[in-house]
Design an enzyme around this catalytic site. Structure first.
Site, mmCIF file in Angstrom:
data_model
loop_
_atom_site.group_PDB
_atom_site.id
_atom_site.type_symbol
_atom_site.label_atom_id
_atom_site.label_comp_id
_atom_site.label_asym_id
_atom_site.label_seq_id
_atom_site.Cartn_x
_atom_site.Cartn_y
_atom_site.Cartn_z
ATOM 1 N N GLY A 71 15.154 6.323 -2.117
ATOM 2 C CA GLY A 71 14.588 5.157 -2.789
ATOM 3 C C GLY A 71 13.405 5.501 -3.674
ATOM 4 N N THR A 72 12.524 6.345 -3.173
ATOM 5 C CA THR A 72 11.323 6.685 -3.934
ATOM 6 C C THR A 72 11.681 7.353 -5.260
ATOM 7 O OG1 THR A 72 10.073 6.937 -1.886
ATOM 8 C CG2 THR A 72 9.161 8.004 -3.847
ATOM 9 N N CYS A 325 5.112 3.064 5.639
ATOM 10 C CA CYS A 325 4.347 3.855 4.679
ATOM 11 C C CYS A 325 2.866 3.533 4.734
ATOM 12 C CB CYS A 325 4.845 3.589 3.273
ATOM 13 S SG CYS A 325 6.611 3.437 3.189
#
Ligand SMILES: *Cc1c(COP(=O)(O)O)cnc(C)c1O
Length: 386
Positions: A71-72, A325
Site C-alpha cells: 500500500g505504501t 503505524c
C-alpha cells in the site's frame, strides 16, 4: 492461553488457501518472469493470470494493474508519479486530514518539491464535505486523493460523488483503498477513480505485496528506475509468489464478501451494544452508518487507551489504540483530532477490527474484559469520575 486477534486493520493472517497457492512459486516454479526459457514463462504466466484476476475483481483491464511492494509504495507511486508528470498542467493537489501517513507524508514531500496541497477537514463522523471539496478545486488542481475507508475509524467516504466531481473538472482521482478492497465493493468504474491502491496483507494475503490500478490514458512517471518491469512503472524482479498470493486472497474475499460482511457487521453491533450498555461515558468514533464491516473505534473518558490495550494483551487479546503505524507515537491520533475530539478524548480510544476468525463467543469475552479493564483503570485514575 487462547489468543484472540481483533486487529485486522493492522494486518491479517495469510489464509491457508493463499499459502497453498503461493508455495510452488518458492520452489518448483521459482523462475524469473523476465526469462525467456520455460522456467521464466511459467512465472510470467502466473504473473499475468494474477493480473487478469485482479483486473477482473476491480472491474479493470489487465494492463491497468501494476504490482508493487504494498500500500505504501502504491500510494507513493500514484501521488509522486501523477504530480511530477503533470506539473506543467498545474501544481495543486487536494487530499483530506484523515489519510494514512503513506498519503500525508508523500504530500508533505511534494510540498517541499513546490506543489501546493489542500488538506480538507472532515465532519464529526470522518466524512469529507463535498461542498468544501468543490470549493477547494482550483484551475491548477491536477489530483484529488481521498481514501476509500479509514484505517482508524472505518468511515467509508462518498467516493462515487467525489468521482463525478473529479470527472466533471477533468482532475485525476486517486483512492487509497487498502482497507476497503475485499471488504466492500471496489469497482473502479462505479467509484469513478483513475488510480486505486491496495495491499495484500490487509486481505489475508502476504505482507510486502500490493497493486496500483491506473486507468488507461492516465499519465504518471515511475519512482523506481531499473529494468523496466511493470510497463516501465515499477522496475524490479516481480515478487511472483506474493503476487499469486495477493490474487488468490482477493478472489477469496470477493467470493465471501457478502456473507463475511453481514457476519462481521453483526459481531461489531453486538460488541458495541455490550460495551456501550455496560460502560458509562463511552462512545463510538466515526460513522455508525458508513462503516467498514467488523470495525469499531471506542472512546472512553478517564482512561488511557494504552492501559486498556496492555490489560487486554495480558488476557491474550490483540487490539490497538489507533493505527498500527501511529501507536508508537505519543501524539494523539491525527484522525481523531480531525473528527473534533479533544486530545484527552483521543487518548482513551480503542480500535477493534474483527475478521474471519472471530466468533460471537470471542466478542462476549472481549466485551467482558473491556468492561473489567475500564472499571479497574477508572477506579485508580487520577482524573477520576465526575
Ligand atoms: C496499511 C495501510 C497502508 C499501508 O499498506 P502497506 O502494505 O502496509 O504498506 C496504506 N493505507 C492504509 C489505509 C492502510 O491501512
Amino acid at each position: 492461553m487462547k489468543r484472540i486477534y481483533m486487529d485486522h486493520s493492522a494486518t491479517t493472517p495469510v489464509a491457508p488457501e493463499v499459502l497453498q497457492a503461493m508455495l510452488p512459486y518458492f520452489s518448483d516454479k521459482f523462475g524469473n518472469a523476465s526469462s525467456l526459457h520455460g522456467f521464466g514463462l511459467e512465472a510470467k504466466e502466473a504473473l499475468e493470470d494474477s493480473r487478469e484476476k485482479m483486473a477482473w475483481l476491480l472491474g479493470a483491464k489487465p494492463e491497468e494493474i501494476i504490482f508493487t511492494s504494498g500500500g505504501t509504495e502504491s500510494d507513493n507511486l500514484a501521488l509522486k508519479g501523477i504530480a511530477r508528470r503533470n506539473k506543467d498542467r498545474g501544481k495543486h493537489i487536494i487530499t483530506t486530514c484523515v489519510e494514512h501517513p503513506a498519503i500525508l507524508e508523500t504530500c508533505h514531500k511534494l510540498e517541499k518539491e513546490g506543489f501546493a496541497v489542500t488538506y480538507l477537514p472532515v465532519t464529526g463522523e470522518g466524512l469529507v464535505d463535498l461542498a468544501a471539496l468543490e470549493a477547494a478545486i482550483r484551475p491548477d488542481t491536477i489530483l484529488i486523493t481521498v481514501m476509500h475507508a479509514n484505517n482508524e475509524v472505518g468511515t467509508i467516504q462518498p467516493l462515487e460523488e467525489i468521482g463525478k466531481l473529479a470527472a466533471e473538472k477533468d482532475i485525476y482521482l486517486h483512492t487509497d483503498a487498502v482497507q476497503s478492497v475485499g471488504k466492500i465493493p471496489t469497482d473502479v468504474n462505479s467509484l469513478g477513480v483513475d488510480l486505486l491502491s491496495l495491499s495484500a496483507h490487509k486481505l489475508y494475503g502476504p505482507k510486502g505485496v500490493g497493486a496500483l490500478y491506473i486507468r488507461r490514458g492516465t499519465k504518471l512517471e515511475s519512482i523506481v528506475q531499473g529494468g523496466g518491469h511493470e510497463s516501465g512503472l515499477r522496475s524490479g524482479t516481480e515478487n511472483v509468489a506474493g503476487i499469486v498470493g495477493l490474487a488468490k486472497a482477493a478472489e477469496l474475499c470477493q467470493e465471501n464478501m457478502e456473507k463475511d460482511g453481514h457476519r462481521l457487521t453483526k459481531l461489531a453491533d453486538r460488541l458495541a451494544g455490550l460495551v456501550l450498555g455496560k460502560i458509562e461515558d463511552a462512545w463510538i468514533n466515526g460513522s455508525m452508518q458508513r462503516r467498514l464491516p467488523g470495525s469499531l473505534n471506542f472512546g472512553f473518558s478517564y482512561v488511557e487507551g494504552e492501559s486498556l490495550l496492555l490489560f487486554l494483551d495480558a488476557k491474550g487479546i490483540g487490539v490497538s489504540t489507533g493505527s498500527a503505524c501511529s501507536s508508537h507515537k505519543l501524539q494523539p491520533s491525527h484522525v481523531l483530532l480531525s473528527l473534533g475530539l479533544r486530545p484527552e478524548q483521543c487518548h482513551g480510544s480503542l480500535r477493534i477490527t474483527m475478521g474471519r476468525s472471530n466468533t460471537e463467543e470471542e466478542v462476549d469475552y472481549v466485551a467482558q474484559c473491556i468492561t473489567e479493564a475500564v472499571e479497574r483503570f477508572r477506579g485508580i485514575s487520577a482524573l477520576g469520575r465526575k
